[in-house]
Design an enzyme around this catalytic site. Structure first.
Site, short mmCIF file in Angstrom:
data_model
loop_
_atom_site.label_atom_id
_atom_site.label_comp_id
_atom_site.label_asym_id
_atom_site.label_seq_id
_atom_site.Cartn_x
_atom_site.Cartn_y
_atom_site.Cartn_z
N ASP A 7 0.85 -1.19 0.10
CA ASP A 7 0.08 -0.02 0.27
C ASP A 7 1.01 1.21 0.07
O ASP A 7 2.12 1.11 -0.35
CB ASP A 7 -1.03 -0.21 1.13
CG ASP A 7 -0.37 0.37 2.52
OD1 ASP A 7 0.77 0.27 2.69
OD2 ASP A 7 -1.11 0.67 3.48
N CYS A 64 3.32 -2.68 4.28
CA CYS A 64 2.27 -1.72 4.37
C CYS A 64 3.20 -0.77 5.30
O CYS A 64 4.36 -0.92 5.54
CB CYS A 64 1.02 -2.05 4.82
SG CYS A 64 0.79 -2.92 6.40
N THR A 66 2.95 -0.65 8.65
CA THR A 66 3.59 -1.62 9.84
C THR A 66 3.92 -2.91 9.46
O THR A 66 4.49 -3.75 10.17
CB THR A 66 2.24 -1.74 11.04
OG1 THR A 66 1.23 -2.51 10.27
CG2 THR A 66 2.15 -0.36 11.55
N HIS A 97 10.23 -23.23 10.23
CA HIS A 97 9.16 -24.07 10.98
C HIS A 97 7.99 -23.84 10.16
O HIS A 97 6.96 -24.59 10.90
CB HIS A 97 9.36 -23.31 12.45
CG HIS A 97 10.49 -24.09 13.13
ND1 HIS A 97 10.83 -23.73 14.59
CD2 HIS A 97 11.53 -24.55 12.71
CE1 HIS A 97 12.00 -24.28 14.78
NE2 HIS A 97 12.55 -24.91 13.68
N HIS A 132 7.58 -30.19 12.02
CA HIS A 132 6.96 -29.13 11.57
C HIS A 132 5.96 -29.01 10.60
O HIS A 132 4.98 -28.26 10.59
CB HIS A 132 8.08 -27.83 11.31
CG HIS A 132 9.15 -27.85 12.20
ND1 HIS A 132 8.67 -26.85 13.43
CD2 HIS A 132 10.23 -28.23 12.17
CE1 HIS A 132 9.79 -27.04 14.33
NE2 HIS A 132 10.98 -27.63 13.55
C1 RB5 Z 1 -1.89 3.21 6.15
O1 RB5 Z 1 -1.71 4.40 6.76
C2 RB5 Z 1 -1.71 2.15 7.21
O2 RB5 Z 1 -2.84 2.03 8.20
C3 RB5 Z 1 -1.09 1.04 6.77
O3 RB5 Z 1 0.02 0.97 5.86
C4 RB5 Z 1 -0.83 -0.33 7.69
O4 RB5 Z 1 0.17 0.25 8.48
C5 RB5 Z 1 -1.83 -0.95 8.28
O5 RB5 Z 1 -1.50 -1.91 8.81
#
Ligand code: RB5
Length: 149
Positions: A7, A64, A66, A97, A132
């Site tokens: 994203d 993304c 996080t 694993h 595993h």
């Molecule tokens: C986008 O702002 C952010 O929420 C997305 O990239 C991600 O971190 C969501 O888990």
């Protein structure tokens, strides 16, 4: 073939990973996004993971902000075992694993240098199998609604 998706929060990291894969001559398909304009990560996870479950790609790398949202969405796709990693040990052991077939990274969590180390170890490490395999089979049974306690 490696399926890539991100994203807007992971866009720049995906571009850095592409450059690295180009240098290593590793084939990939980029499922977007193609700019830093806002886009929903579930849509990207879905498209990118279809390439893995259809057999077109061997593994996916998803980014993304996080790494978490896109991993949650990826793990809802039947046949995907996605691991959100920000350390070397986890990226290695989720292959050894868990036979993870999608690596999820946070563009706002890890720098490109570390991310590339994680990508390399994830792509180069084989599943260990043995005990595993039984555990991965249990994950699949939960997914298929056939798990027996
Ligand atoms: C986008 O702002 C952010 O929420 C997305 O990239 C991600 O971190 C969501 O888990």
């Amino acid at each position: 073939m490696i399926a890539l998706g991100a994203d807007h929060g992971g866009f720049e990291l995906k571009e850095a990973i592409k450059k690295h894969l180009d240098e290593k001559k590793i084939e990939y398909k980029d499922f977007g996004t193609y700019s830093s304009e806002s886009i929903d990560y579930a849509k990207i996870a879905y498209k990118t993971c279809q390439s893995v479950v259809s057999g077109e790609s061997e593994k996916a790398i998803l980014c993304c902000g996080t790494g978490i949202g896109i991993s949650m969405a990826a793990n809802k796709v039947k046949g995907i075992r996605a691991a959100c990693c920000s350390d070397y040990f986890s990226a290695k052991f989720t292959r050894l694993h868990n036979d993870a077939n999608a690596l999820c990274l946070g563009g706002r969590v890890v720098g490109a240098g570390l991310a590339i180390e994680l990508v390399d170890v994830f792509l180069e490490t084989e599943f260990e199998g043995g005990r595993h395999q039984r555990r991965v089979d249990q994950i699949c049974a939960i997914e298929n609604g056939t798990f027996e306690e």
